[in-house]
Design an enzyme around this catalytic site. Structure first.
Site, PDB file in Angstrom:
ATOM      1  N   SER A   1       0.895  -1.153  -0.051  1.00 56.83           N
ATOM      2  CA  SER A   1       0.161  -0.044   0.033  1.00 56.83           C
ATOM      3  C   SER A   1       0.825   1.175  -0.078  1.00 56.83           C
ATOM      4  CB  SER A   1      -0.989  -0.046   1.295  1.00 56.83           C
ATOM      5  OG  SER A   1      -0.330  -0.036   2.375  1.00 56.83           O
TER       6      SER A   1
ATOM      7  N   HIS B   1      -5.149  -3.670  -2.639  1.00 60.62           N
ATOM      8  CA  HIS B   1      -4.946  -2.903  -3.773  1.00 60.62           C
ATOM      9  C   HIS B   1      -4.582  -3.539  -4.925  1.00 60.62           C
ATOM     10  CE1 HIS B   1      -4.442   0.547  -0.878  1.00 60.62           C
ATOM     11  NE2 HIS B   1      -4.047  -0.323   0.098  1.00 60.62           N
TER      12      HIS B   1
ATOM     13  N   LYS C   1     -11.641  -0.269  -1.591  1.00 56.45           N
ATOM     14  CA  LYS C   1     -10.704   0.419  -2.554  1.00 56.45           C
ATOM     15  C   LYS C   1     -11.336   0.182  -3.907  1.00 56.45           C
ATOM     16  CE  LYS C   1      -7.339  -0.365   0.866  1.00 56.45           C
ATOM     17  NZ  LYS C   1      -7.740   0.591   2.142  1.00 56.45           N
TER      18      LYS C   1
HETATM   19  C1  PLP Z   1      -3.234  -3.608   2.572  1.00 51.25           C
HETATM   20  C2  PLP Z   1      -4.308  -3.147   3.228  1.00 51.25           C
HETATM   21  N1  PLP Z   1      -4.965  -4.234   3.763  1.00 51.25           N
HETATM   22  C3  PLP Z   1      -6.118  -3.989   4.703  1.00 51.25           C
HETATM   23  C4  PLP Z   1      -6.513  -2.671   4.782  1.00 51.25           C
HETATM   24  C5  PLP Z   1      -7.599  -2.402   5.642  1.00 51.25           C
HETATM   25  O1  PLP Z   1      -8.882  -2.327   4.746  1.00 51.25           O
HETATM   26  P1  PLP Z   1     -10.149  -1.384   5.379  1.00 51.25           P
HETATM   27  O2  PLP Z   1      -9.683   0.012   5.056  1.00 51.25           O
HETATM   28  O3  PLP Z   1     -11.083  -1.924   4.414  1.00 51.25           O
HETATM   29  O4  PLP Z   1     -10.327  -1.462   6.694  1.00 51.25           O
HETATM   30  C6  PLP Z   1      -5.980  -1.627   4.003  1.00 51.25           C
HETATM   31  C7  PLP Z   1      -6.597  -0.156   4.167  1.00 51.25           C
HETATM   32  O5  PLP Z   1      -6.418   0.885   4.526  1.00 51.25           O
HETATM   33  C8  PLP Z   1      -4.831  -1.982   3.417  1.00 51.25           C
HETATM   34  O6  PLP Z   1      -3.999  -0.968   2.808  1.00 51.25           O
END
Ligand code: PLP
Length: 440
Positions: A219, A247, A278
């Protein structure tokens, strides 16, 4: 009696230390209780705002879109900005079909599911969504959660304990790390397969369940995990693999199905996790896996079992969103046209964008203060990007994070590139010119 505080930020010290301080300095100050820490942090925030470095929680008056209106904290006025901080990669938050399907579900089922999924909160559209996401990810079954963070964290907590080991890439998302707090964690260097193999060799015979967990697309860096080789290594050492597709879903793979599709190994990854927040444009998360494991997670993951089921409107929009990903590949093509154009130009300008391969671009600067100043300058120019500083990344890796969507136009991208050039490249060139002139 309270132990002597070790760091107590008085005002002068704060001002003197401002450039050296980071969020990490406020998290665990030995000896300071929570209200003292919050008090120190409040002083730091006040100073950050005074310097116009508080580029967080900018308030949108219009919602996610390639150009959005925010209410500027510093002027109190509305301001139009090119929004390059969204994970809404395919702009599904505003797709007519996702909106319409959400409204239909809202009308039919009301505003909430009423209960937790196991005890009365499961609707027929939740089952439809589970089946759809399982198929999309090439798995037999899926469990849906109300947040991506909760799905990673709750799943890992339900699967691993002190007899087990989680083998994690050092850049894994916080939701994975948090979910492994009750088990043994062994880290490997980012995307380093030799290192991973050493860890597997050393620890795989010592623990009961061995699970390698990685992000499909990272991310903060936008690079891709070498998932095909990770799966091979896991097999050789009797480990399982979990990949977080937050992502990657909708972005990579020839049909947008994510990292397993990108590497042609669909059906070979034990646990495919992801978010609905996302490219799918709503909120929530999922785990796709075998039927047995999915059912186990439904009963043992606390973030599923003890949390009210997803709102009907979100489930409705998600079912439509998955259809859009399948039936409108042009959205993904447009995103990739933008990615190629932007990446080529950033590289031509000489920016360090690490190993970015997807819609996420880190502009790695390495100096926190410079990143904060640059973000503020870009904000003034109507360019909405995020600062990413230590401890979110390593100390010399602070950066500006930019993410693109399919509906950014060539004009949006050019305006952003011009602003980046004005903020970072031209001042350096001018300084170099002046230096040369002085030497002559
Ligand atoms: C790689 C990754 N996993 C999990 C999450 C968590 O997702 P959510 O925003 O749907 O709680 C994020 C989010 O920001 C993320 O970037």
């Amino acid at each position: 009696m309270k132990p002597e505080s070790q760091i107590n930020l008085n005002k002068e010290k704060l001002l003197k230390d401002y450039t050296e301080l980071s969020l990490a300095d406020f998290f665990d100050i030995p000896g300071n209780d929570i209200y003292e820490r919050a008090g120190d942090f409040a002083e730091y925030v006040k100073e950050t705002k005074k310097r116009k470095h508080y580029n967080y929680r900018r308030v949108s008056a219009t919602g996610a879109a390639p150009v959005m209106t925010i209410i500027d904290r510093y002027t109190g006025r509305e301001k139009e900005m090119i929004y390059l901080a969204s994970n809404d990669y395919l702009n599904l938050t505003r797709h007519p079909k996702t909106i319409a399907a959400g409204m239909v579900a809202l009308e039919k089922y009301g505003t909430g599911a009423g209960s937790v999924p196991l005890l009365g909160g499961t609707l027929d559209i939740h089952i439809e969504l589970e089946e759809k996401i399982a198929r999309f990810k090439g798995c037999k079954d899926a469990v849906i959660f109300t947040s991506g963070f909760g799905s990673n964290c709750g799943t890992l907590m339900s699967m691993l304990n002190q007899n087990d080991v989680a083998i994690l890439d050092i850049l894994d998302h916080a939701s994975i790390v948090e979910g492994c707090k009750n088990t043994n964690i062994k880290l490997f260097k980012h995307n380093d397969l030799d290192y991973l193999e050493k860890v597997l060799k050393r620890y795989s015979s010592k623990f009961r369940t061995k699970l390698i967990a990685v992000d499909g697309v990272y991310s903060m860096d936008g690079d891709i995990a070498p998932l095909d080789r990770i799966v091979e290594l896991a097999k050789a050492y009797g480990a399982y693999v979990m990949v977080d597709e937050a992502h990657a879903s909708g972005v990579i793979g020839s049909n947008g199905r994510g990292t397993p599709e990108h590497f042609h190994i669909e059906g070979k990854v034990d646990i495919v996790a992801g978010t609905f927040s996302k490219a799918l444009g709503t909120v929530g998360g999922f785990i796709a896996a075998s039927e047995e494991l999915a059912e186990y997670i439904r009963f043992f993951s606390k973030t599923y079992m003890f949390s009210t089921a997803m709102t009907p409107q979100v489930a409705g929009s998600l079912i439509a969103g998955l259809d859009v990903i399948e039936n409108e590949p042009e959205l993904r093509s447009r995103l990739w046209t933008n990615i190629r154009y932007f990446k080529g130009n950033l590289l031509d300008l000489g920016f360090n964008i690490g190993n970015s391969e997807t819609a996420i671009f880190p502009i790695i600067i390495g100096d926190d203060l410079l990143v904060k100043e640059a973000c503020s300058e870009l904000h003034e120019r109507g360019i909405y990007v995020n600062p990413v500083l230590y401890p979110a990344v390593q100390k010399n890796q602070s950066r500006i994070r930019i993410s693109l969507t399919s509906k950014h136009t060539r004009e949006h991208l050019d305006e952003t590139l011009n602003a980046l050039e004005d903020v970072f490249i031209k001042p350096k060139q001018n300084a170099e010119l002046i230096k040369q002139k002085c030497v002559v």
